[in-house]
Design a protein around this motif. Structure first.
Motif, PDB file in Angstrom:
ATOM      1  N   SER A  41      24.245  -7.767  43.936  1.00 25.19           N
ATOM      2  CA  SER A  41      24.695  -6.625  44.686  1.00 25.19           C
ATOM      3  C   SER A  41      24.002  -5.250  44.495  1.00 25.19           C
ATOM      4  O   SER A  41      23.724  -4.493  45.504  1.00 25.19           O
ATOM      5  CB  SER A  41      26.191  -6.334  44.723  1.00 25.19           C
ATOM      6  N   SER A  57      21.583  -3.058  47.121  1.00 26.51           N
ATOM      7  CA  SER A  57      22.009  -1.665  47.681  1.00 26.51           C
ATOM      8  C   SER A  57      20.849  -0.829  47.270  1.00 26.51           C
ATOM      9  O   SER A  57      20.586   0.135  48.194  1.00 26.51           O
ATOM     10  CB  SER A  57      23.101  -1.431  46.827  1.00 26.51           C
ATOM     11  N   GLU A  97      19.382  -1.139  51.115  1.00 24.51           N
ATOM     12  CA  GLU A  97      20.588  -0.587  52.012  1.00 24.51           C
ATOM     13  C   GLU A  97      20.409   1.178  52.125  1.00 24.51           C
ATOM     14  O   GLU A  97      20.628   1.750  51.586  1.00 24.51           O
ATOM     15  CB  GLU A  97      21.895  -0.560  51.237  1.00 24.51           C
ATOM     16  N   LYS A 140      23.166   4.484  41.520  1.00 23.26           N
ATOM     17  CA  LYS A 140      23.186   3.033  41.655  1.00 23.26           C
ATOM     18  C   LYS A 140      21.944   2.744  41.108  1.00 23.26           C
ATOM     19  O   LYS A 140      21.608   1.739  40.249  1.00 23.26           O
ATOM     20  CB  LYS A 140      23.065   2.353  43.226  1.00 23.26           C
ATOM     21  N   SER A 167      25.352  -1.417  54.321  1.00 23.63           N
ATOM     22  CA  SER A 167      26.100  -2.249  53.105  1.00 23.63           C
ATOM     23  C   SER A 167      26.623  -3.725  53.686  1.00 23.63           C
ATOM     24  O   SER A 167      26.667  -4.626  52.976  1.00 23.63           O
ATOM     25  CB  SER A 167      27.167  -1.776  52.518  1.00 23.63           C
ATOM     26  N   GLY A 221      23.577  -5.603  53.524  1.00 21.60           N
ATOM     27  CA  GLY A 221      23.320  -5.860  52.295  1.00 21.60           C
ATOM     28  C   GLY A 221      24.240  -7.169  51.600  1.00 21.60           C
ATOM     29  O   GLY A 221      23.781  -7.605  50.607  1.00 21.60           O
TER      30      GLY A 221
END
Length: 530
Positions: free
Chosen positions: A346, A350, A354, A490, A360, A363
């Motif tokens: 994940s 992202s 994304e 992130k 998202s 994604g």
């Protein structure tokens, strides 16, 4: 004295394969990273309708490129080229190179013409699902882009031939970097569309042709320096070396065709799902291919000439030992990579995809596919290495049969699983087929060569799984500490997890006495000092 000499030779062989694999992986890494940028820009700037159509269109030349070009050509051409080179048979080398190049072009040119003239009916029959037929203009766009891109096949045929010759001479770096230039051309084309506001899918399609021209021309100087003999004549196509290549080439094309046709079928299956399914599967494939190409493809490409030499010298015991050592090295990298893909899917999706038009919601679908593909990575990687053993022995029918078994399972199970779980069912069926393919190769090798150290390899795998617990722990700690929200947060979190995971994995591997991990660290230290 003889034992010491043999040990020294084996050590040189091992270092040669590892060094060649590192060179190939270095070039591949650069190309794949730029390829990730290319794909991220595609979905962010052009949206799912264009990305679905563009990726479906690109499947066509890519399918035949992988079947007739890089895969089959390398598997059949390199062992024979190495055999003639080692014997110093310049006449046979000249007939081989001229005949194979002439034969490839004689097949590809009419194939390109036939497909381009009948593309409307082919696309309509292939992409007949609601994800294409129910979106206005999408089918027509796919047809137009496919017609533009299909000559890319001819360009990649020339690239594959030059690459095969360079690899036969154990020159891997430039041939692995050449796709970097292809990806850069498409990146610049995408950015031009973004900066000018001219969002043209047709312009992006023409950039594929421009990138293909650059990709194969960068190999010409290195190829020319090798002074490869060419014996041009009308008899080249029917010479004894070419007949030997064809004998191995046809079953190899059949085997690789099945593997590649599975991707082709998956695209057709995905068209029956909601819009964006083709893009989602492709993006997940790209994440899978990053470790697959860096490790399995690089190692397999570097290993084939070496295994071919050992078969040529009738050294079966060394052949078995070399295969075992490289399988261990492969798993040392692939098992932690698979665990890493699972726990960071994940977060990685992202960070990479994304952006812009790709949200998202889309994604999350890609991340779910990646988690299934994480397990597929191990089987697909082993299949790549095990297949090289058969190609080195010129037993090209065996990988073909193994691929056929997996393919038949897939086309039977995929519709059933799709009916129950949608896109997840499609990728689960793909993963199971990969394991079946791998299992058939393992069984066949065992019957043919006897003990291939499978017990020792199983213990090795268990140690790697235990060491990979550090990766799970690193991801769990990151989620416990904080949940990143912005792109930079992130990206930082993903980088931190990767670094901590790598450190923790190698610490546990050392404690578990995984010798290959120490060897890899020492090689990296030596390269850093150099």
């Amino acid at each position: 004295m003889q034992a010491k000499a043999e040990q020294k030779t084996n050590h040189k062989t091992k270092d040669s394969v590892a060094k060649s694999a590192i060179y190939f992986a270095s070039g591949t890494l650069m190309s794949r990273l730029v390829g990730m940028v290319r794909d991220s820009l595609l979905v962010a700037i052009f949206g799912q309708t264009v990305s679905d159509a563009w990726l479906a269109a690109f499947r066509f030349p890519n399918l035949f490129r992988r079947i007739f070009g890089e895969g089959a050509l390398s598997a059949c051409f390199i062992p024979l080229y190495v055999e003639y080179k080692d014997r110093g048979n310049q006449k046979a080398l000249g007939e081989l190179t001229a005949g194979v190049l002439g034969l490839l072009l004689a097949v590809q040119i009419p194939l390109t013409f036939l497909f381009m003239t009948g593309m409307d009916k082919i696309i309509a029959a292939w992409m007949n699902g609601k994800g294409f037929t129910e979106v206005p203009g999408k089918m027509e766009l796919t047809i137009t882009m496919t017609k533009i891109m299909f000559p890319f096949l001819l360009l990649m045929t020339l690239y594959a031939f030059f690459m095969a010759v360079l690899n036969a001479h154990k020159k891997f770096l430039l041939s692995s970097m050449a796709p970097l230039f292809f990806n850069l051309i498409i990146v610049f084309a995408s950015l031009y569309c973004y900066w000018t506001g001219w969002i043209s899918a047709i312009f992006l399609s023409w950039s594929v042709i421009a990138g293909g021209i650059v990709q194969f021309t960068v190999l010409i100087p290195s190829f020319y320096k090798l002074q490869v003999p060419f014996t041009w004549s009308m008899n080249s196509l029917t010479s004894e070396p070419v007949r030997r290549v064809l004998k191995a080439f046809l079953p190899s094309v059949f085997g690789l065709g099945i593997v590649q046709f599975m991707s082709f079928v998956n695209t057709s299956f995905a068209s029956q799902l909601n819009e964006g399914a083709v893009t989602a599967i492709y993006l997940a494939d790209r994440l899978l291919e990053l470790p697959l190409s860096l490790v399995a493809v690089s190692l397999g490409t570097a290993l084939l000439p070496t295994l071919s030499e050992q078969i040529s010298q009738h050294n079966e015991e060394q052949f078995k030992k070399e295969l075992f050592k490289n399988l261990k090295f492969l798993l040392l990298l692939c098992i932690p990579a698979a665990v890493g893909l699972w726990v960071t899917s994940s977060l990685a999706v992202s960070v990479l995809f994304e952006h812009g038009a790709y949200t998202s919601t889309e994604g999350d679908v890609v991340a779910g596919i990646v988690r299934v593909y994480a397990f597929t990575l191990i089987a697909a990687s082993m299949t790549r290495i095990l297949g090289q053993a058969f190609y080195a022995e010129k037993k090209t029918m065996v990988p073909a049969v193994a691929a056929l078994v997996g393919f038949l399972f897939h086309i039977t199970m995929a519709p059933i699983l799709m009916g129950r779980t949608g896109i997840q069912g499609l990728v689960i069926s793909t993963g199971l087929a990969a394991f079946i393919n791998c299992g058939v190769l393992i069984a066949w090798l065992t019957v043919r060569h006897g003990n291939l150290y499978w017990g020792a390899l199983t213990i090795f795998v268990l140690k790697l799984l235990a060491a990979s617990s550090a990766i799970v722990a690193a991801s769990w700690l990151q989620n416990l500490i904080y949940v990143p929200e912005s792109f930079f947060e992130k990206a930082f979190a993903l980088t931190a997890v990767v670094l901590v995971s790598v450190l923790g994995f190698f610490i546990l591997a050392k404690l578990l006495k995984v010798h290959e991990a120490d060897v890899l660290i020492q090689k990296l230290k030596r390269r850093r000092r150099v």
